[in-house]
Design a protein around this motif. Structure first.
Motif, PDB file in Angstrom:
ATOM      1  N   GLU A   1       0.839  -1.193   0.000  1.00  0.00           N
ATOM      2  CA  GLU A   1       0.000   0.000   0.000  1.00  0.00           C
ATOM      3  C   GLU A   1       0.881   1.252   0.000  1.00  0.00           C
ATOM      4  O   GLU A   1       1.950   1.272   0.603  1.00  0.00           O
ATOM      5  N   THR A   2       0.419   2.293  -0.689  1.00  0.00           N
ATOM      6  CA  THR A   2       1.220   3.516  -0.770  1.00  0.00           C
ATOM      7  C   THR A   2       1.289   4.235   0.575  1.00  0.00           C
ATOM      8  O   THR A   2       2.266   4.922   0.874  1.00  0.00           O
ATOM      9  N   ARG A   3       0.251   4.069   1.371  1.00  0.00           N
ATOM     10  CA  ARG A   3       0.249   4.684   2.704  1.00  0.00           C
ATOM     11  C   ARG A   3       0.085   3.582   3.737  1.00  0.00           C
ATOM     12  O   ARG A   3      -0.858   2.797   3.682  1.00  0.00           O
ATOM     13  N   ASN A   4       1.007   3.561   4.692  1.00  0.00           N
ATOM     14  CA  ASN A   4       0.985   2.523   5.718  1.00  0.00           C
ATOM     15  C   ASN A   4       1.219   3.133   7.084  1.00  0.00           C
ATOM     16  O   ASN A   4       2.122   3.958   7.263  1.00  0.00           O
ATOM     17  N   THR A   5       0.407   2.722   8.053  1.00  0.00           N
ATOM     18  CA  THR A   5       0.645   3.154   9.427  1.00  0.00           C
ATOM     19  C   THR A   5       1.726   2.309  10.077  1.00  0.00           C
ATOM     20  O   THR A   5       2.280   2.686  11.103  1.00  0.00           O
ATOM     21  N   ILE A   6       2.029   1.149   9.468  1.00  0.00           N
ATOM     22  CA  ILE A   6       3.103   0.278   9.952  1.00  0.00           C
ATOM     23  C   ILE A   6       4.253   0.384   8.949  1.00  0.00           C
ATOM     24  O   ILE A   6       4.161  -0.155   7.842  1.00  0.00           O
ATOM     25  N   PRO A   7       5.334   1.086   9.293  1.00  0.00           N
ATOM     26  CA  PRO A   7       6.404   1.369   8.322  1.00  0.00           C
ATOM     27  C   PRO A   7       6.975   0.140   7.617  1.00  0.00           C
ATOM     28  O   PRO A   7       7.251   0.190   6.420  1.00  0.00           O
ATOM     29  N   ILE A   8       7.122  -0.968   8.325  1.00  0.00           N
ATOM     30  CA  ILE A   8       7.761  -2.141   7.724  1.00  0.00           C
ATOM     31  C   ILE A   8       6.950  -2.685   6.557  1.00  0.00           C
ATOM     32  O   ILE A   8       7.502  -3.288   5.623  1.00  0.00           O
ATOM     33  N   LEU A   9       5.627  -2.445   6.544  1.00  0.00           N
ATOM     34  CA  LEU A   9       4.786  -2.955   5.463  1.00  0.00           C
ATOM     35  C   LEU A   9       4.967  -2.171   4.163  1.00  0.00           C
ATOM     36  O   LEU A   9       4.463  -2.585   3.112  1.00  0.00           O
ATOM     37  N   SER A  10       5.689  -1.045   4.239  1.00  0.00           N
ATOM     38  CA  SER A  10       6.013  -0.298   3.020  1.00  0.00           C
ATOM     39  C   SER A  10       7.305  -0.808   2.385  1.00  0.00           C
ATOM     40  O   SER A  10       7.697  -0.332   1.320  1.00  0.00           O
ATOM     41  N   ASN A  11       7.944  -1.758   3.052  1.00  0.00           N
ATOM     42  CA  ASN A  11       9.255  -2.232   2.599  1.00  0.00           C
ATOM     43  C   ASN A  11       9.178  -3.552   1.853  1.00  0.00           C
ATOM     44  O   ASN A  11       8.225  -4.318   2.005  1.00  0.00           O
ATOM     45  N   VAL A  12      10.217  -3.801   1.070  1.00  0.00           N
ATOM     46  CA  VAL A  12      10.410  -5.086   0.403  1.00  0.00           C
ATOM     47  C   VAL A  12      11.631  -5.746   1.019  1.00  0.00           C
ATOM     48  O   VAL A  12      12.652  -5.094   1.258  1.00  0.00           O
TER      49      VAL A  12
ATOM     50  N   ASP B   1      23.801 -11.647  -8.269  1.00  0.00           N
ATOM     51  CA  ASP B   1      25.034 -12.071  -7.611  1.00  0.00           C
ATOM     52  C   ASP B   1      25.059 -11.507  -6.204  1.00  0.00           C
ATOM     53  O   ASP B   1      24.878 -10.306  -6.001  1.00  0.00           O
ATOM     54  N   LEU B   2      25.275 -12.402  -5.226  1.00  0.00           N
ATOM     55  CA  LEU B   2      25.337 -11.996  -3.828  1.00  0.00           C
ATOM     56  C   LEU B   2      26.716 -12.314  -3.268  1.00  0.00           C
ATOM     57  O   LEU B   2      27.236 -13.411  -3.489  1.00  0.00           O
ATOM     58  N   ASP B   3      27.298 -11.365  -2.548  1.00  0.00           N
ATOM     59  CA  ASP B   3      28.578 -11.615  -1.901  1.00  0.00           C
ATOM     60  C   ASP B   3      28.416 -12.595  -0.747  1.00  0.00           C
ATOM     61  O   ASP B   3      27.306 -12.781  -0.228  1.00  0.00           O
ATOM     62  N   MET B   4      29.525 -13.201  -0.344  1.00  0.00           N
ATOM     63  CA  MET B   4      29.487 -14.171   0.754  1.00  0.00           C
ATOM     64  C   MET B   4      29.001 -13.532   2.049  1.00  0.00           C
ATOM     65  O   MET B   4      28.381 -14.186   2.880  1.00  0.00           O
ATOM     66  N   ASP B   5      29.287 -12.236   2.235  1.00  0.00           N
ATOM     67  CA  ASP B   5      28.897 -11.572   3.480  1.00  0.00           C
ATOM     68  C   ASP B   5      27.538 -10.882   3.387  1.00  0.00           C
ATOM     69  O   ASP B   5      27.222  -9.998   4.181  1.00  0.00           O
ATOM     70  N   PHE B   6      26.725 -11.278   2.395  1.00  0.00           N
ATOM     71  CA  PHE B   6      25.400 -10.669   2.230  1.00  0.00           C
ATOM     72  C   PHE B   6      24.589 -10.819   3.504  1.00  0.00           C
ATOM     73  O   PHE B   6      24.537 -11.881   4.123  1.00  0.00           O
ATOM     74  N   HIS B   7      23.901  -9.738   3.898  1.00  0.00           N
ATOM     75  CA  HIS B   7      23.059  -9.740   5.090  1.00  0.00           C
ATOM     76  C   HIS B   7      21.645  -9.316   4.696  1.00  0.00           C
ATOM     77  O   HIS B   7      21.468  -8.285   4.045  1.00  0.00           O
ATOM     78  N   PRO B   8      20.602 -10.099   5.040  1.00  0.00           N
ATOM     79  CA  PRO B   8      19.227  -9.754   4.663  1.00  0.00           C
ATOM     80  C   PRO B   8      18.798  -8.400   5.232  1.00  0.00           C
ATOM     81  O   PRO B   8      19.242  -7.992   6.312  1.00  0.00           O
ATOM     82  N   PHE B   9      17.878  -7.725   4.523  1.00  0.00           N
ATOM     83  CA  PHE B   9      17.400  -6.419   4.968  1.00  0.00           C
ATOM     84  C   PHE B   9      16.093  -6.100   4.245  1.00  0.00           C
ATOM     85  O   PHE B   9      15.673  -6.833   3.345  1.00  0.00           O
ATOM     86  N   THR B  10      15.473  -5.004   4.636  1.00  0.00           N
ATOM     87  CA  THR B  10      14.302  -4.495   3.910  1.00  0.00           C
ATOM     88  C   THR B  10      14.533  -3.034   3.564  1.00  0.00           C
ATOM     89  O   THR B  10      15.257  -2.321   4.268  1.00  0.00           O
ATOM     90  N   ILE B  11      13.883  -2.606   2.497  1.00  0.00           N
ATOM     91  CA  ILE B  11      14.055  -1.239   2.006  1.00  0.00           C
ATOM     92  C   ILE B  11      12.720  -0.757   1.449  1.00  0.00           C
ATOM     93  O   ILE B  11      11.877  -1.576   1.050  1.00  0.00           O
ATOM     94  N   ALA B  12      12.491   0.545   1.457  1.00  0.00           N
ATOM     95  CA  ALA B  12      11.218   1.098   0.972  1.00  0.00           C
ATOM     96  C   ALA B  12      10.952   0.655  -0.465  1.00  0.00           C
ATOM     97  O   ALA B  12      11.720   0.966  -1.375  1.00  0.00           O
ATOM     98  N   ALA B  13       9.853  -0.061  -0.682  1.00  0.00           N
ATOM     99  CA  ALA B  13       9.582  -0.690  -1.977  1.00  0.00           C
ATOM    100  C   ALA B  13       9.333   0.345  -3.078  1.00  0.00           C
ATOM    101  O   ALA B  13       9.909   0.264  -4.165  1.00  0.00           O
TER     102      ALA B  13
END
Length: 366
Positions: free
Chosen positions: A21-32, A59-71
């Motif tokens: 959703e373009t507007r979210n009251t829960i910030p994490i739900l705006s992320n991918v 291609d992912l480096d060996m030290d890749f760490h999962p994360f989320t970012i604004a979709a």
């Protein structure tokens, strides 16, 4: 660090418009979410009712760490980059920002932990039914009924597409109480349970279904649709769809036959003078002719006549917009209109179509 082509990343982010959703009251739900996947990288997004998981080559480096970012922000950035470029994404040392770079472009974006992004529970333990269908067939069936989905929130059980076993396959039905559309779908495997697909899921599927086969797994509360590179899991509408068969007239009603390519433009022309409030079009069928007429006291009137065949003779009114919606999904070929009386429901069918495929229109006073 993640390295992927612009085209691959942009294609993977397309699903976010159907889920996030373009507007979210829960910030994490705006992320991918970004995490390792079978093809290299996996993106995940959700609004708590529907979840999309995309596999893409990267291609992912060996030290890749999962994360989320604004979709949306990431989608907008990737969309503005030149075609054919490579996109690199890496976290800073504190893992609080992602650095997105391509050529001379560089962006620093806030990130949130992947663990904060809700995930749909696995429901394989609930022993869902499993079947396959062609993506093109499912898309055609959904397109043919989705226009009749109700937007009235008080009758939430009509805010989706009802799918249930029938006629050696599956039947898809939608209605808003004024019109009803039904379509048959060929499936292979166990028939799905009788469930209601939410409008948001239907919209997502219409945008992303491929032509090839897709797999449907369903329980009474959730459904998963798996296609190459994409899996969509959704909650189902928790309600009882009404017995729609009661509004479908029994066979044997008088019929009128006409060409879709003749009636659709005729209806479009006469409804030009109709008002937004009164969209009624009078159908007068007699003597091998169908007269369409509209009378708007504030603007004027219109009439047009087309040739018809059959035994039906009736004078009835219909909502012009609903008629046009039905004709759009029935095509330009020969069509059949069947109804018992001026006050009874009317059935519209395309000649040569599957016997289960039909549209029901309720008459109105004009």
């Amino acid at each position: 660090m993640i390295t992927a082509s612009k085209s691959t990343l942009a294609a993977a982010l397309k699903i976010r418009k159907s889920i996030v959703e373009t507007r979210n009251t829960i910030p994490i739900l705006s992320n991918v979410g970004f995490e390792r996947g079978p093809s290299g990288l996996q993106l995940r997004m959700t609004d708590l009712d529907i979840e999309g998981t995309v596999d893409l080559a990267a291609d992912l480096d060996m030290d890749f760490h999962p994360f989320t970012i604004a979709a949306k922000l990431l989608d907008d950035i990737v969309g503005k980059l030149p075609d054919g470029v490579q996109v690199k994404i890496k976290l800073d040392a504190d893992k609080t920002q992602a650095i997105v770079s391509s050529g001379r472009s560089k962006f620093q974006l806030q990130v949130l932990p992947l663990d904060d992004l809700p995930i749909m529970p696995d429901f394989t333990a609930d022993k869902p039914t499993r079947c396959t269908a062609s993506g093109s067939g499912l898309k055609a069936a959904l397109t043919s009924v989705a226009f009749a989905i109700s937007t009235e929130e008080t009758r939430y059980y009509l805010n989706g597409v009802f799918i249930h076993p029938g006629a050696g396959g599956a039947l898809l039905v939608a209605t808003d109480g004024h019109r009803l559309a039904k379509r048959w779908l060929r499936i292979e495997g166990a028939s799905p349970p009788s469930v209601i697909l939410p409008r948001k899921l239907v919209t997502a599927l219409l945008s992303h279904l491929p032509d090839g086969d897709v797999t449907l797994e369903a329980t009474d509360s959730r459904i998963a649709i798996t296609m190459p590179g994409l899996r969509i899991v959704s909650k189902l509408i928790d309600g009882t769809f009404p017995d729609y068969t009661k509004v479908i007239p029994q066979p044997g009603a008088p019929k009128a036959e006409f060409e879709g390519k003749a009636i659709k433009p005729a209806v479009e022309r006469v409804t030009v003078v109709s008002s937004d409030r009164g969209r009624g079009v009078k159908f007068t069928i007699a003597g091998g002719q169908l007269q369409l007429s509209v009378n708007n006291p504030d603007a004027g009137s219109a009439e047009e006549t087309i040739a018809v065949e059959g035994s039906l003779e009736v004078e009835a009114g219909f909502n012009g917009k609903y008629v046009l919606d039905a004709l759009t999904h029935l095509g330009d070929g020969p069509l059949t209109l069947a109804m018992q009386t001026a006050g009874s429901p009317a059935i519209l069918r395309a000649d040569g179509d599957h016997e289960e495929n039909l549209i029901v229109l309720m008459p109105m006073r004009v």
